[in-house]
Motif scaffolding. Sequence first.
Motif, PDB file in Angstrom:
ATOM      1  N   ARG A 199      -5.581  -2.569   6.208  1.00 44.54           N
ATOM      2  CA  ARG A 199      -5.739  -4.026   6.108  1.00 44.54           C
ATOM      3  C   ARG A 199      -6.709  -4.387   4.978  1.00 44.54           C
ATOM      4  NH1 ARG A 199      -4.487  -8.332   9.486  1.00 44.54           N
ATOM      5  NH2 ARG A 199      -4.865 -10.244   8.307  1.00 44.54           N
ATOM      6  N   GLU A 200      -7.756  -3.604   4.809  1.00 49.35           N
ATOM      7  CA  GLU A 200      -8.695  -3.843   3.708  1.00 49.35           C
ATOM      8  C   GLU A 200      -7.994  -3.690   2.359  1.00 49.35           C
ATOM      9  OE1 GLU A 200     -11.738  -0.990   4.285  1.00 49.35           O
ATOM     10  OE2 GLU A 200     -12.743  -2.076   5.905  1.00 49.35           O
ATOM     11  N   ILE A 201      -7.152  -2.675   2.248  1.00 54.19           N
ATOM     12  CA  ILE A 201      -6.432  -2.425   0.998  1.00 54.19           C
ATOM     13  C   ILE A 201      -5.454  -3.565   0.713  1.00 54.19           C
ATOM     14  CG2 ILE A 201      -4.687  -0.917  -0.057  1.00 54.19           C
ATOM     15  CD1 ILE A 201      -6.184   1.440   1.336  1.00 54.19           C
ATOM     16  N   GLU A 202      -4.745  -4.011   1.746  1.00 56.14           N
ATOM     17  CA  GLU A 202      -3.822  -5.134   1.564  1.00 56.14           C
ATOM     18  C   GLU A 202      -4.563  -6.395   1.131  1.00 56.14           C
ATOM     19  OE1 GLU A 202      -0.324  -3.796   4.728  1.00 56.14           O
ATOM     20  OE2 GLU A 202      -1.834  -5.282   5.312  1.00 56.14           O
ATOM     21  N   ALA A 220      -5.928   9.262   4.223  1.00 62.35           N
ATOM     22  CA  ALA A 220      -7.036   8.514   4.824  1.00 62.35           C
ATOM     23  C   ALA A 220      -6.901   7.019   4.544  1.00 62.35           C
ATOM     24  CB  ALA A 220      -8.368   9.041   4.295  1.00 62.35           C
ATOM     25  N   ALA A 221      -6.343   6.672   3.387  1.00 64.64           N
ATOM     26  CA  ALA A 221      -6.156   5.254   3.045  1.00 64.64           C
ATOM     27  C   ALA A 221      -5.116   4.586   3.936  1.00 64.64           C
ATOM     28  CB  ALA A 221      -5.756   5.124   1.577  1.00 64.64           C
ATOM     29  N   GLY A 222      -4.306   5.364   4.633  1.00 68.23           N
ATOM     30  CA  GLY A 222      -3.276   4.804   5.499  1.00 68.23           C
ATOM     31  C   GLY A 222      -3.733   4.516   6.915  1.00 68.23           C
ATOM     32  N   ARG A 223      -5.012   4.788   7.224  1.00 67.99           N
ATOM     33  CA  ARG A 223      -5.508   4.449   8.556  1.00 67.99           C
ATOM     34  C   ARG A 223      -5.397   2.938   8.778  1.00 67.99           C
ATOM     35  NH1 ARG A 223     -10.041   7.128   6.622  1.00 67.99           N
ATOM     36  NH2 ARG A 223     -11.210   5.183   6.900  1.00 67.99           N
ATOM     37  N   PRO A 224      -5.025   2.492   9.987  1.00 58.85           N
ATOM     38  CA  PRO A 224      -4.812   1.050  10.204  1.00 58.85           C
ATOM     39  C   PRO A 224      -5.977   0.180   9.764  1.00 58.85           C
ATOM     40  CG  PRO A 224      -3.965   2.290  12.057  1.00 58.85           C
ATOM     41  CD  PRO A 224      -4.659   3.289  11.178  1.00 58.85           C
ATOM     42  N   ALA A 233       0.841  -1.196   0.000  1.00 57.36           N
ATOM     43  CA  ALA A 233       0.000   0.000   0.000  1.00 57.36           C
ATOM     44  C   ALA A 233       0.878   1.248   0.000  1.00 57.36           C
ATOM     45  CB  ALA A 233      -0.918  -0.010   1.210  1.00 57.36           C
ATOM     46  N   GLY A 234       0.428   2.275  -0.686  1.00 61.84           N
ATOM     47  CA  GLY A 234       1.236   3.486  -0.794  1.00 61.84           C
ATOM     48  C   GLY A 234       1.267   4.316   0.465  1.00 61.84           C
ATOM     49  N   SER A 235       0.195   4.268   1.247  1.00 66.94           N
ATOM     50  CA  SER A 235       0.079   5.111   2.433  1.00 66.94           C
ATOM     51  C   SER A 235      -0.010   4.253   3.685  1.00 66.94           C
ATOM     52  CB  SER A 235      -1.178   5.986   2.311  1.00 66.94           C
ATOM     53  OG  SER A 235      -1.335   6.823   3.448  1.00 66.94           O
ATOM     54  N   GLY A 236       0.531   4.784   4.779  1.00 68.24           N
ATOM     55  CA  GLY A 236       0.471   4.115   6.071  1.00 68.24           C
ATOM     56  C   GLY A 236       0.237   5.122   7.178  1.00 68.24           C
ATOM     57  N   PRO A 237       0.154   4.660   8.427  1.00 68.29           N
ATOM     58  CA  PRO A 237      -0.171   5.570   9.537  1.00 68.29           C
ATOM     59  C   PRO A 237       0.809   6.725   9.715  1.00 68.29           C
ATOM     60  CG  PRO A 237      -0.455   3.272  10.203  1.00 68.29           C
ATOM     61  CD  PRO A 237       0.200   3.249   8.850  1.00 68.29           C
ATOM     62  N   SER A 238       2.078   6.546   9.327  1.00 66.72           N
ATOM     63  CA  SER A 238       3.064   7.615   9.540  1.00 66.72           C
ATOM     64  C   SER A 238       3.448   8.346   8.256  1.00 66.72           C
ATOM     65  CB  SER A 238       4.327   7.028  10.186  1.00 66.72           C
ATOM     66  OG  SER A 238       4.920   6.059   9.333  1.00 66.72           O
ATOM     67  N   THR A 239       2.704   8.108   7.181  1.00 64.26           N
ATOM     68  CA  THR A 239       3.068   8.716   5.895  1.00 64.26           C
ATOM     69  C   THR A 239       3.057  10.238   5.961  1.00 64.26           C
ATOM     70  OG1 THR A 239       2.239   6.799   4.688  1.00 64.26           O
ATOM     71  CG2 THR A 239       2.437   8.842   3.452  1.00 64.26           C
TER      72      THR A 239
END
Length: 416
Positions: A106-109, A98-102, A58-64
């Motif tokens: 997981r849904e994106i992964e 927003a896509a990087g929210r935990p 995924a491109g985005s994560g919680p600390s992006t």
Amino acid sequence: MTDETKKKVVVAGAGVIGASIAFDLQRRGFQVTLIDKGEPGRGTSFGNMASIALDFAAGSGPSTWKKIPGWLLDPEGPVWLRPSYAARMLPWFLRFLAAGRPSRLREIEDAGMSLSLRALGDFREMLQAIGASELMTEEGCLAIYETEAEFAADRGHLAMMQRYGLEFEVLSNGAIQYHEPALSPVIAKAVLLPDNKSVRDPYRLVVRLTDAAIAAGAAFAPGAVSNIERKGDGTVVVVLDDGRRIEAAFVVLAAGVHTRFLAAKLGEPIPLETERGYHTQIMKPGISMRYSVIWPHRAFMVTPTAGGIRVGGNVELAGLDAAPDFRRPRVLVRHAQRALPGLKVEEATEWMGHRPALPDTIPIISPSSKMPGVFYATGHGHLGLTYAATTARLIGDMVSRAKPSVDITPFRIDRY
């Protein structure tokens, strides 16, 4: 709608996604017209890194969000956002963060890996069907890390691969040079990804797919799609920029980032941006390589392909119209020479292309939510080549009203 029209499909976009879809639909018994303003395979697919990469990330994560100031300030970093384009990118970036929210991550992964776990088998079957199995190598890919800290920073990605059952092997010390003698001893760790294959020539692949579709009865029509209309009897009309009108039962929009303009005209705007990618194709590199090599920390890749060695990757966010900044690929070549000290740059060419990127990293593979008979296949980002055969199979299932082999709900166009 006449019986003849009921079998007609127009595919807009002759990159690897569109060509794969055209071939799949033609061999299912549809009459396909493939449309592109240029020659098949001469757009973004011409310059990709020739990688079938199963290890979705995924491109985005919680600390992006912490990295964004650096993207604005470092023109030689892994991601370069041109300040002049930053304001236009703001809505896209908000969705990206927003896509990087935990919970969403997981849904994106799960969605990305639902495609990745099918990708290699579907790709092999497609190559066999066009008589081009030799275009894919059987060697894997090496992810390299210069320091133990770099390797530690990537442990989350390795844990994700374990979770989905992807094979890998951690290498260190002399084992790295044993597998790839051209790599420098400064590389402290490497991860062998045996199922991440590469293609011997991405452009040649698209040509072979197009030729196979045409040999089976498809047609290629040069031109750019300017609009899509629907008649009262359900016929879909594709309007080209020169005024030509092509009638069909179905239309598949697979024109990369340009798909966003057609989607907007249909009343379903999508947050599709261009991640501008660069490569340097070196025809006299002075070394030979068994594996493709990716350096995650520096966000670039080196692949033996197209008769030489290709160095590319990275991301530049600057829109469709800005002139290329060829400092980008030269930085990547310098990084590559640190990893591969024998690499020479002779008979080299530089290239820039537009990856179609969505803020949640996963593509749109979906029927239109507004116009029956219209389908989308776009937004594959860095994984267009990887997902080409699987996307073609899913679109083929939808058009022919078969049950898709993958749950397509995460890839619907109206998820935004």
